[in-house]
Structures are given as structure tokens and as C-alpha cells.
Design a protein around this motif. Structure first.
Motif, PDB file in Angstrom:
ATOM      1  N   MET A 290      16.180 114.846  15.648  1.00 43.40           N
ATOM      2  CA  MET A 290      15.510 114.315  14.448  1.00 43.40           C
ATOM      3  C   MET A 290      13.965 114.497  14.325  1.00 43.40           C
ATOM      4  SD  MET A 290      15.699 110.439  13.177  1.00 43.40           S
ATOM      5  CE  MET A 290      17.397 110.438  13.917  1.00 43.40           C
ATOM      6  N   ALA A 291      13.274 114.281  15.501  1.00 41.84           N
ATOM      7  CA  ALA A 291      11.691 114.517  15.836  1.00 41.84           C
ATOM      8  C   ALA A 291      11.364 115.941  15.667  1.00 41.84           C
ATOM      9  CB  ALA A 291      11.373 114.028  17.139  1.00 41.84           C
ATOM     10  N   LEU A 292      12.233 116.874  16.209  1.00 37.99           N
ATOM     11  CA  LEU A 292      11.707 118.268  16.030  1.00 37.99           C
ATOM     12  C   LEU A 292      12.066 118.919  14.501  1.00 37.99           C
ATOM     13  CD1 LEU A 292      13.529 119.667  19.244  1.00 37.99           C
ATOM     14  CD2 LEU A 292      11.215 119.220  18.674  1.00 37.99           C
ATOM     15  N   LEU A 293      12.946 118.328  13.780  1.00 37.21           N
ATOM     16  CA  LEU A 293      13.237 118.795  12.721  1.00 37.21           C
ATOM     17  C   LEU A 293      12.345 118.012  11.644  1.00 37.21           C
ATOM     18  CD1 LEU A 293      17.239 118.371  12.322  1.00 37.21           C
ATOM     19  CD2 LEU A 293      15.798 120.582  12.233  1.00 37.21           C
ATOM     20  N   ALA A 294      11.977 116.823  11.833  1.00 30.70           N
ATOM     21  CA  ALA A 294      10.755 116.466  11.023  1.00 30.70           C
ATOM     22  C   ALA A 294       9.409 117.034  11.275  1.00 30.70           C
ATOM     23  CB  ALA A 294      10.726 114.780  11.648  1.00 30.70           C
ATOM     24  N   SER A 295       9.366 117.346  12.600  1.00 29.89           N
ATOM     25  CA  SER A 295       7.844 118.015  12.753  1.00 29.89           C
ATOM     26  C   SER A 295       8.158 119.338  11.940  1.00 29.89           C
ATOM     27  CB  SER A 295       7.800 118.231  14.412  1.00 29.89           C
ATOM     28  OG  SER A 295       6.581 119.104  14.400  1.00 29.89           O
ATOM     29  N   ARG A 296       9.082 120.076  12.039  1.00 33.54           N
ATOM     30  CA  ARG A 296       9.247 121.437  11.382  1.00 33.54           C
ATOM     31  C   ARG A 296       9.376 121.352   9.662  1.00 33.54           C
ATOM     32  NH1 ARG A 296       9.234 125.330   8.774  1.00 33.54           N
ATOM     33  NH2 ARG A 296       9.973 127.193   9.148  1.00 33.54           N
ATOM     34  N   PHE A 297       9.957 120.575   9.226  1.00 31.39           N
ATOM     35  CA  PHE A 297      10.207 120.363   7.777  1.00 31.39           C
ATOM     36  C   PHE A 297       9.530 119.386   7.158  1.00 31.39           C
ATOM     37  CE2 PHE A 297      14.115 122.297   9.833  1.00 31.39           C
ATOM     38  CZ  PHE A 297      14.124 123.795   8.956  1.00 31.39           C
TER      39      PHE A 297
END
Length: 312
Positions: free
Chosen positions: A115-122
Motif C-alpha cells: 500500500m505504501a509503495l503504491l501510494a508513493s508511486r501513484f
């Protein structure tokens, strides 16, 4: 754009309270899923849970007269409805029938990191050092809890794969829901996401009807409980909190779930946990505290900054 979707001094405490309600109810769901899952097929249990939640949420929506969400909110609501409300529920129900609770909680706890990685990316949320550190600590605690609660038998590879699929759909669903909450209210996002998930699970209607005719009352009551509290109430409080903080911080908060599951098992089921399990739960909570903390620099009021020297 309204700034209600960004954290503020006033909304942060309310978001924490809402997140705490969500975490406690989601922790209780693991016990109910294990109980109801003995009598209901995974898809039937997901459909029954979502139909119950949808009924409650639609009634509340009509009473509050909130109506349909704006068009801009629908892409996120549809994605979260299909993946998080629908696919996640089926995968988790199925996975918990094949692996023990410890292994399931360990694998599903990959979701906050995703979740944190996706939120950072998108979503451009960034990865603050305290958030990353808290996630590392909490994940270590989840590993301790998972290992200590695991049974002595072999682990089903299919069960692990299903729990991993649940984690992935959970993470994508949350990140998709976050921008939708810029336009829709938490109740709208939750209600229509739940309805979409229920529609996606309609192919399991036959299994649900069969289960209702054969399952004991206790299993059916557990399914209703899952719909009213861990779904209708907890998903709404989650959306309320997510609207007022970041997806990364909300994901880190869910690392408290294993610790609360241990405590509930201790208090309600008289299952006394071992010291290793208690240690893992404490580490999970410590990681959550670190991830939610603020640096001293961020807490210094603007008025305390040194004044510029007066011109002579």
C-alpha cells in the motif's frame, strides 16, 4: 480542491479514533471468518457478508439522503469494490480454510507495505523515514506473531497464494479508494463499493442458499456480524480516516490487528498466548506508534521561528 483529504491538526485525532475502531473490528473478523468458514463456502460467505453490509449501508445512505457520488469518484469506487470488497473477501475466506491463522495474518500483512509503495508511486505521498521504520518494526512483529501462532502441520501453497492475492487486492483497493474520497463522502464510497462487491459475488448465490439451509445458526450469525460490524461499520470508519490522512499511514495502522487478535483470543476464548506471541504483538504496536509519530521539526509551531532582525 478541498483540503479535507489532507491531514490537519484537528482531523488527525478523529482519524486515529476512526482507524482504531476499524482495526478492532477487523481483528474480530478473523475469528468470525474461521467460525463461519466451517459451514459456508468462501464465495458464499463473502456474498452473505456483503449483502448484509449493503442492506445496512443503503438504509443509512437513504436516511442521510447522500445520494449518488460525483462522476469523478466512480473509477476509484469501482476498482475498490471489485478488488477490495469482492476479490479480497473471497480470497481471504478461501485462504483461511487452507492455512492456519498465524500464516494467514503474516501473509496478509504484506499489504501495508504494498500500500505504501503504491501510494508513493501513484498518489505521490512519499515514504517518510518514520513510516518506513515503523513498517519494518511492525512487519517484524507480524512475523513473530505468525510463527508463534502457526500450527505444526505443513503449509498449503495454495492457501499462501490466496492470502497473498488477498493482500494485493487489499492494497490496490485502498490506493484506488483514496482519490475517490476527494469527491465522495466516506459513506458513499463504502456503500457503493460494497454494492459493487456484492454484485461481483452474485455467481456464488447458489452456494449461499445451500449454506443457509444447512449451516448452524451460529455460523449464520457470524456471517451477519461480519456484514454489520467489520464491513458496514469498519469500512466506513476506515474511509473516514483515509480521507483525512495518507494511505501509507493507514496501512501501517493495520499492523495492530495481529496484536489485537492475540488479546481478543486471550480475553474471549481463554486462549492464553505464549510469551513469544505477546512479544510479537508488542512489537507490532511499537511499529504502529513509530509510523504514526511526527518529527520534532514538524511539531514546532510557526510562531516559534526566529524573527527577522529589525532594520535600523
Amino acid at each position: 480542491m478541498s483540503n479535507s483529504s489532507s491531514p490537519s491538526g484537528r482531523s488527525e485525532p478523529l482519524a486515529l479514533v476512526a482507524a482504531a475502531v476499524t482495526v478492532v473490528l477487523w481483528a474480530s473478523a478473523f475469528v468470525s471468518i474461521r467460525s463461519a468458514g466451517a459451514s459456508y463456502e468462501p464465495g458464499a460467505l463473502a456474498l452473505g457478508r456483503l449483502l448484509t453490509a449493503s442492506l445496512v449501508l443503503v438504509v443509512i445512505l437513504l436516511v442521510r439522503r447522500e445520494g449518488l457520488p460525483p462522476r469523478a469518484a466512480w473509477p476509484g469506487i469501482i476498482v475498490s469494490g471489485l478488488l477490495w470488497f469482492g476479490a479480497y473477501a473471497v480470497a481471504l475466506n478461501w485462504g483461511e480454510q487452507l492455512v492456519d491463522a498465524g500464516t494467514a495474518s503474516l501473509v496478509v500483512n504484506v499489504a501495508p507495505i504494498l500500500m505504501a509503495l503504491l501510494a508513493s508511486r501513484f498518489l505521490g505521498e512519499g515514504l517518510p523515514p518514520r513510516l518506513v521504520a515503523g513498517m519494518v518494526v511492525s512487519f517484524a512483529g507480524a512475523v513473530i506473531v505468525g510463527v508463534s501462532m502457526s500450527g505444526g502441520g505443513g503449509t498449503s501453497l495454495l492457501g499462501v497464494a490466496l492470502c497473498l492475492a488477498a493482500a494485493v487486492t487489499y492494497a490496490i483497493g485502498v490506493v484506488a479508494q483514496k482519490p475517490a474520497l476527494t469527491h465522495a463522502t466516506p459513506l458513499q464510497a463504502t456503500t457503493y463499493g460494497c454494492l459493487i462487491g456484492a454484485v461481483a459475488c452474485l455467481p456464488f448465490s447458489g452456494q449461499l442458499v445451500d449454506g443457509l439451509s444447512h449451516a448452524p445458526l451460529s455460523a449464520t450469525l457470524n456471517m451477519v456480524y461480519l456484514g454489520v460490524f467489520p464491513s458496514a461499520l469498519a469500512f466506513t470508519t476506515w474511509a473516514y480516516a483515509l480521507k483525512r490522512t495518507t494511505a501509507g499511514k493507514m496501512g501501517a495502522t493495520t499492523y495492530a490487528v495481529p496484536a489485537i487478535v492475540v488479546l481478543m483470543s486471550w480475553l474471549l476464548l481463554d486462549e492464553v498466548p505464549g510469551w513469544i506471541t505477546l512479544l510479537g504483538g508488542a512489537v507490532c504496536l511499537a511499529g504502529v506508534a513509530v509510523s504514526r509519530s511526527r518529527s520534532r521539526r514538524a511539531e514546532v509551531p510557526l510562531a516559534e521561528t526566529p524573527a527577522a532582525p529589525e532594520k535600523v
